[in-house]
Design an enzyme around this catalytic site. Structure first.
Site, PDB file in Angstrom:
ATOM      1  N   GLY A 121       0.823  -1.218   0.000  1.00 30.04           N
ATOM      2  CA  GLY A 121       0.000   0.000   0.000  1.00 30.04           C
ATOM      3  C   GLY A 121       0.852   1.260   0.000  1.00 30.04           C
ATOM      4  O   GLY A 121       0.656   2.157  -0.840  1.00 30.04           O
ATOM      5  N   LEU A 122       1.798   1.359   0.924  1.00 33.53           N
ATOM      6  CA  LEU A 122       2.657   2.542   0.956  1.00 33.53           C
ATOM      7  C   LEU A 122       3.692   2.509  -0.156  1.00 33.53           C
ATOM      8  O   LEU A 122       4.063   3.556  -0.695  1.00 33.53           O
ATOM      9  CB  LEU A 122       3.356   2.660   2.320  1.00 33.53           C
ATOM     10  CG  LEU A 122       2.432   2.879   3.521  1.00 33.53           C
ATOM     11  CD1 LEU A 122       3.245   3.091   4.793  1.00 33.53           C
ATOM     12  CD2 LEU A 122       1.501   4.069   3.288  1.00 33.53           C
ATOM     13  N   ASP A 182      10.158  -6.362  -3.972  1.00 32.65           N
ATOM     14  CA  ASP A 182       9.088  -6.999  -3.204  1.00 32.65           C
ATOM     15  C   ASP A 182       9.121  -8.476  -3.528  1.00 32.65           C
ATOM     16  O   ASP A 182       9.707  -8.891  -4.535  1.00 32.65           O
ATOM     17  CB  ASP A 182       7.713  -6.393  -3.583  1.00 32.65           C
ATOM     18  CG  ASP A 182       6.712  -6.508  -2.431  1.00 32.65           C
ATOM     19  OD1 ASP A 182       6.346  -7.648  -2.080  1.00 32.65           O
ATOM     20  OD2 ASP A 182       6.297  -5.477  -1.888  1.00 32.65           O
ATOM     21  N   VAL A 202       5.861  -8.311   6.876  1.00 31.51           N
ATOM     22  CA  VAL A 202       4.502  -8.506   7.371  1.00 31.51           C
ATOM     23  C   VAL A 202       4.083  -7.207   8.060  1.00 31.51           C
ATOM     24  O   VAL A 202       4.817  -6.679   8.896  1.00 31.51           O
ATOM     25  CB  VAL A 202       4.481  -9.683   8.373  1.00 31.51           C
ATOM     26  CG1 VAL A 202       3.151  -9.765   9.093  1.00 31.51           C
ATOM     27  CG2 VAL A 202       4.822 -10.986   7.656  1.00 31.51           C
ATOM     28  N   SER A 203       2.899  -6.692   7.719  1.00 28.09           N
ATOM     29  CA  SER A 203       2.524  -5.350   8.203  1.00 28.09           C
ATOM     30  C   SER A 203       1.340  -5.369   9.159  1.00 28.09           C
ATOM     31  O   SER A 203       0.840  -4.299   9.533  1.00 28.09           O
ATOM     32  CB  SER A 203       2.198  -4.449   7.007  1.00 28.09           C
ATOM     33  OG  SER A 203       1.041  -4.923   6.350  1.00 28.09           O
ATOM     34  N   SER A 236       6.753   1.059  13.636  1.00 27.60           N
ATOM     35  CA  SER A 236       5.291   1.153  13.792  1.00 27.60           C
ATOM     36  C   SER A 236       4.918   1.610  15.195  1.00 27.60           C
ATOM     37  O   SER A 236       5.642   1.358  16.171  1.00 27.60           O
ATOM     38  CB  SER A 236       4.674  -0.219  13.528  1.00 27.60           C
ATOM     39  OG  SER A 236       3.305  -0.226  13.876  1.00 27.60           O
ATOM     40  N   TYR A 242       4.091  -8.786  15.775  1.00 27.35           N
ATOM     41  CA  TYR A 242       4.432  -7.753  14.785  1.00 27.35           C
ATOM     42  C   TYR A 242       5.123  -6.567  15.474  1.00 27.35           C
ATOM     43  O   TYR A 242       6.194  -6.111  15.032  1.00 27.35           O
ATOM     44  CB  TYR A 242       3.142  -7.327  14.068  1.00 27.35           C
ATOM     45  CG  TYR A 242       3.244  -6.063  13.266  1.00 27.35           C
ATOM     46  CD1 TYR A 242       3.998  -6.021  12.091  1.00 27.35           C
ATOM     47  CD2 TYR A 242       2.570  -4.907  13.653  1.00 27.35           C
ATOM     48  CE1 TYR A 242       4.084  -4.850  11.343  1.00 27.35           C
ATOM     49  CE2 TYR A 242       2.646  -3.740  12.917  1.00 27.35           C
ATOM     50  CZ  TYR A 242       3.405  -3.714  11.764  1.00 27.35           C
ATOM     51  OH  TYR A 242       3.489  -2.562  11.030  1.00 27.35           O
ATOM     52  N   LYS A 289       9.097  -5.042  15.156  1.00 26.92           N
ATOM     53  CA  LYS A 289       9.494  -3.652  14.873  1.00 26.92           C
ATOM     54  C   LYS A 289      10.405  -3.132  15.996  1.00 26.92           C
ATOM     55  O   LYS A 289      11.331  -2.365  15.738  1.00 26.92           O
ATOM     56  CB  LYS A 289       8.251  -2.776  14.723  1.00 26.92           C
ATOM     57  CG  LYS A 289       7.374  -3.139  13.525  1.00 26.92           C
ATOM     58  CD  LYS A 289       8.071  -2.871  12.204  1.00 26.92           C
ATOM     59  CE  LYS A 289       7.141  -3.075  11.017  1.00 26.92           C
ATOM     60  NZ  LYS A 289       7.782  -2.798   9.725  1.00 26.92           N
ATOM     61  N   SER A 313      -1.087   5.194   8.099  1.00 30.02           N
ATOM     62  CA  SER A 313      -0.905   5.936   6.846  1.00 30.02           C
ATOM     63  C   SER A 313      -1.751   5.316   5.748  1.00 30.02           C
ATOM     64  O   SER A 313      -1.401   4.275   5.169  1.00 30.02           O
ATOM     65  CB  SER A 313       0.579   5.965   6.455  1.00 30.02           C
ATOM     66  OG  SER A 313       0.793   6.956   5.486  1.00 30.02           O
TER      67      SER A 313
END
Ligand code: NAI
Ligand code: 15L
Length: 277
Positions: free
Chosen positions: A26-27, A46, A87-88, A124, A149, A153, A179
């Site tokens: 997405g970003l 990616d 992984v977001s 994050s 997650y 980070k 975002s």
């Protein structure tokens, strides 16, 4: 212009080759456009498919961040790295381990081996997700990760500090709030970061001298922000957008119970996810 992807007429220096990981996300799709003024060549990477490179301005290199040799080759010849890949969201530990924990180690090992001196790390808010929304914290606040997650980070920020202390590689770790084109819920009225402000912050993070390892909260000029960026003052980040323009739309949503995690914790619903067995 809150959803703008433009960085305007960027007058600053240009890198020769900038690596953008997570470029299919997405970003990544937004930054593929908006980071163009920052470098002569964007190397886009990616594990997911990417649309073909624009001749002369872009290179596309498919890579799994869990593959050390592949990441080493990916980093070669780059002047700086904007590391978004991985992984977001909250996922089982084994997935987070491969993409995020091994992934960030491979990125920094590549940077060390190939002499890359600046990394911008997409950290994050989930590093500090178990702080209450009633708290106002700065970058030195106790880290309280809200899941695997967030732990990954937090580890990434430690890796960044270590590679500065040991090898002089400078990093800005951006603890991104939320975002997206616009805030999707009440919590995001506080955590929202416009694409324009994100692009500006990445530019500051790439080109400000002497950042060592700086942690900054990636958040727009929202009315009720929980985060104090005084510790990152050298970046001179002045967000231009605010979630206020979306307030009526967001507050038309059904109310949330005051005890709901999304109304209690800075990390919102992430604090209540899992276990995954
Ligand atoms: P996203 O999930 O849309 O993009 C992440 C990209 O990483 C995907 O294209 C995915 O294919 C790639 N990826 C996953 N595993 C990989 C692997 N093993 N090897 C190579 N690539 C892999 O996420 P989004 O929203 O674009 O976020 C980008 C970064 O910013 C992420 O690191 C995320 O954690 C961070 N972030 C984003 C926030 C947001 O509000 N969008 C908030 C806080 C942090
Ligand atoms: C994140 O770290 C995620 O990558 C993003 O998808 C959002 O969930 C964001 O945090 C958030 O907290 O809103």
């Amino acid at each position: 212009m809150p959803a703008s992807t433009s960085s305007g007429a960027f007058p600053g220096p240009r890198l020769e080759r900038l690596l953008l990981t997570g470029a299919a996300g997405g970003l990544g799709k937004v930054l593929r456009e908006s980071l163009r003024p920052f470098a002569n060549v964007l190397r886009l990477s990616d594990v997911a498919a990417l649309t073909p490179a624009l001749a002369g301005h872009e290179e596309v290199v498919s890579c799994d961040l869990a593959d050390k040799a592949a990441v080493d080759a990916l980093v070669a010849d780059c002047d700086a790295i904007v590391h978004l890949g991985g992984v977001s969201v909250e996922r089982p530990f084994e997935e987070v381990l491969e993409a995020n924990i091994k992934g960030i180690f491979h990125i920094y090992e590549g940077a060390r081996r190939h002499g890359v001196k600046r990394v911008v790390f997409a950290s994050s808010n989930h590093v500090i997700g178990f702080h209450k929304q009633s708290e106002h914290i700065d970058a030195h606040a106790l880290r309280r990760p809200d899941g695997y997650y967030g732990l990954s980070k937090s580890f990434g920020e430690d890796v960044a500090q270590f590679y500065f202390d040991r090898w002089g590689i400078e990093t800005v770790s951006i603890r991104i709030g939320s975002s997206f084109p616009e805030p999707a819920n009440r919590r995001m009225m506080s955590t929202w970061l416009s694409y324009r402000d994100l692009t500006t912050l990445i530019g500051k993070s790439l080109f400000t001298p002497g950042v060592q390892h700086t942690v900054v909260y990636g958040v727009s000029a929202n009315r009720d922000v929980w985060w104090d960026n005084t510790a990152a003052a050298l970046l001179e980040f002045m967000p231009q957008d605010t979630s206020e323009v979306f307030r009526d739309k967001v507050e038309a949503q059904p109310p949330v119970a005051p005890t709901d995690p999304s109304a209690v914790y800075q990390g919102g619903a992430f604090t209540a996810q899992g276990p995954f067995e």
